[in-house]
Design an enzyme around this catalytic site. Structure first.
Site, short mmCIF file in Angstrom:
data_model
loop_
_atom_site.label_atom_id
_atom_site.label_comp_id
_atom_site.label_asym_id
_atom_site.label_seq_id
_atom_site.Cartn_x
_atom_site.Cartn_y
_atom_site.Cartn_z
N ASN A 164 112.42 -57.23 84.49
CA ASN A 164 112.26 -55.85 84.03
C ASN A 164 112.88 -55.60 82.64
O ASN A 164 112.43 -54.72 81.92
CB ASN A 164 112.75 -54.83 85.07
CG ASN A 164 114.20 -55.00 85.44
OD1 ASN A 164 114.84 -55.98 85.05
ND2 ASN A 164 114.74 -54.05 86.18
N GLU A 262 124.68 -58.05 89.27
CA GLU A 262 124.16 -56.68 89.04
C GLU A 262 122.96 -56.55 89.96
O GLU A 262 121.89 -57.09 89.68
CB GLU A 262 123.73 -56.51 87.58
CG GLU A 262 124.81 -56.76 86.56
CD GLU A 262 125.97 -55.78 86.64
OE1 GLU A 262 125.87 -54.77 87.36
OE2 GLU A 262 126.99 -56.05 86.00
N CYS A 296 116.97 -50.79 87.76
CA CYS A 296 117.93 -50.62 88.85
C CYS A 296 118.71 -49.31 88.77
O CYS A 296 119.21 -48.82 89.78
CB CYS A 296 118.89 -51.80 88.89
SG CYS A 296 119.66 -52.10 87.29
N GLU A 468 129.39 -55.48 83.09
CA GLU A 468 128.86 -56.10 81.87
C GLU A 468 128.99 -55.12 80.71
O GLU A 468 129.14 -53.91 80.91
CB GLU A 468 127.39 -56.47 82.08
CG GLU A 468 127.22 -57.54 83.14
CD GLU A 468 125.81 -58.09 83.19
OE1 GLU A 468 124.86 -57.31 83.15
OE2 GLU A 468 125.69 -59.33 83.26
#
Ligand SMILES: O=CCCCC(=O)O
Length: 488
Positions: A164, A262, A296, A468
């Site tokens: 994505n 993640e 997400c 991150e």
């Protein structure tokens, strides 16, 4: 080999690489096996890339291990210089990188350009951070001793990235890894390998030494098994589903690797009666429809208080029904194709299940035939629907009605996921109260956008481990060594 991408006219056709990168060499699969990459807007085959085996993945790991011995000893200033050169090349190649990204992933070209800028920002940020890795001196309990806390690179890192965000999810991991002195083996999604390989070309041009970045293309199970089982690989960073993340976590357990995960989200987007209606509608559009809902951190459940419910739905419905759906290459597309047929099936199943359980369609944009999902607003959403507990990962905005703040918080936190949450209110006391009560790694107050290099990105609960980006992103690739100097 001909390719649809080449026909679209890249200004730098060399960026379109169809080979894996191992130890500084561009290689095919030893078996000759290749996998096809398709344009989700048309179904046309864009080209093929090597289907790299476990054995060749092992070679990539060995190349990263050999390069680590040198790379870890380069000065932070040298690593910063090389990363900045890579960043500058990415920025200069924005148009080509965006076109490759749109053709293999589907998002509208304007969004793809935005992703290249976002992706490059991680390289610049961590080029800067490379020079700020500091340790400390700890007072010892005896007078003849000094204790130093020093920072060292974790080592060879496996980087497994999703389709994505084919550019930015690589740079958000590789940037800090390289800045810290680690070397990497990148396994991009099999749906979007060309964006990754183009980054490899630019890294090579920037002067990043052979073996520091290795890119293995192919099917995930075999490559993933090799990366996770190798004792040489000391760290895995993965972005993707919670299901796959937990499998990878299990596979990493025998060799006790460092993990950054993640994973999935189920973001609530809460609109309180006292919200600024315009800002809430804008926020919902930004957070729900980014990348066609395939992100997400996209809001998955829109919770609206009874007093503002009808006005909010009316405004959202107006906006959604006028959205343009079409190829990402068309200048006026707001929403591109979904990544594959399975994504469309899941979206349709969620919508049908919601309708079967009493939801209604308040708006639906015109949608062409093909691998497209209709942007939609559903009202009357309830907790027993599939879309309440699973990520739809598409452009469907289900609106849940609530009465009290307590009810909204119960709904919002009633999920095993905890990545992003958003809420809109003008009451500052409520802002603190709700912000602190939401069990999520990222919370947006009066905004639908929380993704930026400066901000720590990551989730709690089953949404993952680690953060991150931001100041702390480099810590994921560093070990602390306690160095005791005695007899002084
Ligand atoms: O699906 C997850 C990708 C995260 C994109 C972002 O940084 O917002």
């Amino acid at each position: 080999m001909t390719s649809h991408i080449a026909l679209q006219g890249l200004s730098d056709p060399e960026l379109l690489r169809r080979q894996a990168l191992i130890g500084g060499k561009w290689v095919d699969a030893e078996s000759g096996a290749r996998i096809e990459v398709t344009d989700p807007a048309t179904g046309a085959v864009l080209g093929t890339v090597p289907d790299v085996s476990a054995g060749q993945t092992g070679q990539a790991i060995a190349a990263a291990e050999a390069a680590f011995a040198q790379w870890r000893r380069t000065s932070p200033a040298e690593r910063a210089k090389l990363l900045m050169a890579w960043h500058d090349l990415m920025i200069a190649a924005t148009e080509d990188l965006a076109m490759i990204l749109t053709l293999e992933q589907g998002k509208p070209l304007a969004e793809a350009r935005g992703e290249i800028a976002y992706g490059a920002s991680f390289i610049k940020w961590f080029a800067e951070e490379a020079r700020r890795v500091e340790g400390g001196i700890i007072p010892a309990p005896m007078t003849d001793r000094r204790i130093l806390a020093t920072k060292e690179p974790v080592g060879v890192s496996a980087i497994i990235t999703p389709w994505n965000f084919p550019n930015a999810m690589i740079t958000r991991k590789v940037g800090p890894a390289l800045a810290a002195g680690c070397t990497v083996v990148v396994k991009p999604s099999e749906f979007t390998p060309y964006s990754a390989l183009a980054l490899g070309v630019l890294a090579e041009r920037a002067g990043i030494p052979a073996g520091v970045i290795n890119i293995v293309t192919g099917m995930p199970a075999e490559i993933g098994a090799e990366l996770t089982s190798s004792p040489v690989v000391r760290k895995l960073s993965f972005t993707g589903s919670t299901r796959v993340g937990s499998i990878l976590m299990g596979q990493c357990a025998p060799t006790v690797k460092r993990l950054s995960l993640e994973l999935g989200g189920n973001a609530p987007f809460i609109v309180f009666d006292d919200a600024d209606l315009d800002a809430a509608v804008e926020g919902a559009i930004a957070s729900k429809f980014r990348n066609g809902g395939q992100t997400c951190v996209c809001s998955n459940r829109i919770l609206v208080q009874a007093g503002i419910h009808d006005a909010f739905v009316e405004r959202l419905a107006e906006r959604v029904s006028s959205m343009k759906v079409g190829s990402g290459m068309a200048a006026d597309s707001d929403i591109g194709p979904m990544i594959n047929g399975a994504a469309i099936d899941k979206i349709n199943a969620h919508v049908q299940d919601a309708l079967d359980h009493g939801a209604s369609i308040a708006a639906r944009a015109e949608t062409p035939e093909g691998q497209y999902a209709a942007p939609m607003v559903l009202t009357g959403a309830t907790g027993d629907m599939l879309l309440a507990s699973e990520e739809t990962f598409g452009p469907v905005a289900p609106v849940f009605r609530f009465d009290t703040e307590e009810e909204a918080l119960l709904l919002a936190n009633g999920t095993p996921f905890g990545l992003a949450a958003y809420f809109f209110t003008q009451d500052m006391q409520r802002a603190w109260r709700v912000g602190e009560a939401l069990e999520f790694g990222m919370v947006g107050l009066n905004t639908g956008a929380v993704s930026m290099v400066e901000s720590p990105f990551g989730g709690v609960k089953q949404s993952g481990l680690g953060r991150e980006g931001a100041r702390t992103g480099i810590d994921e690739y560093l070990e602390t060594k306690a160095f005791h100097m005695a007899g002084l």
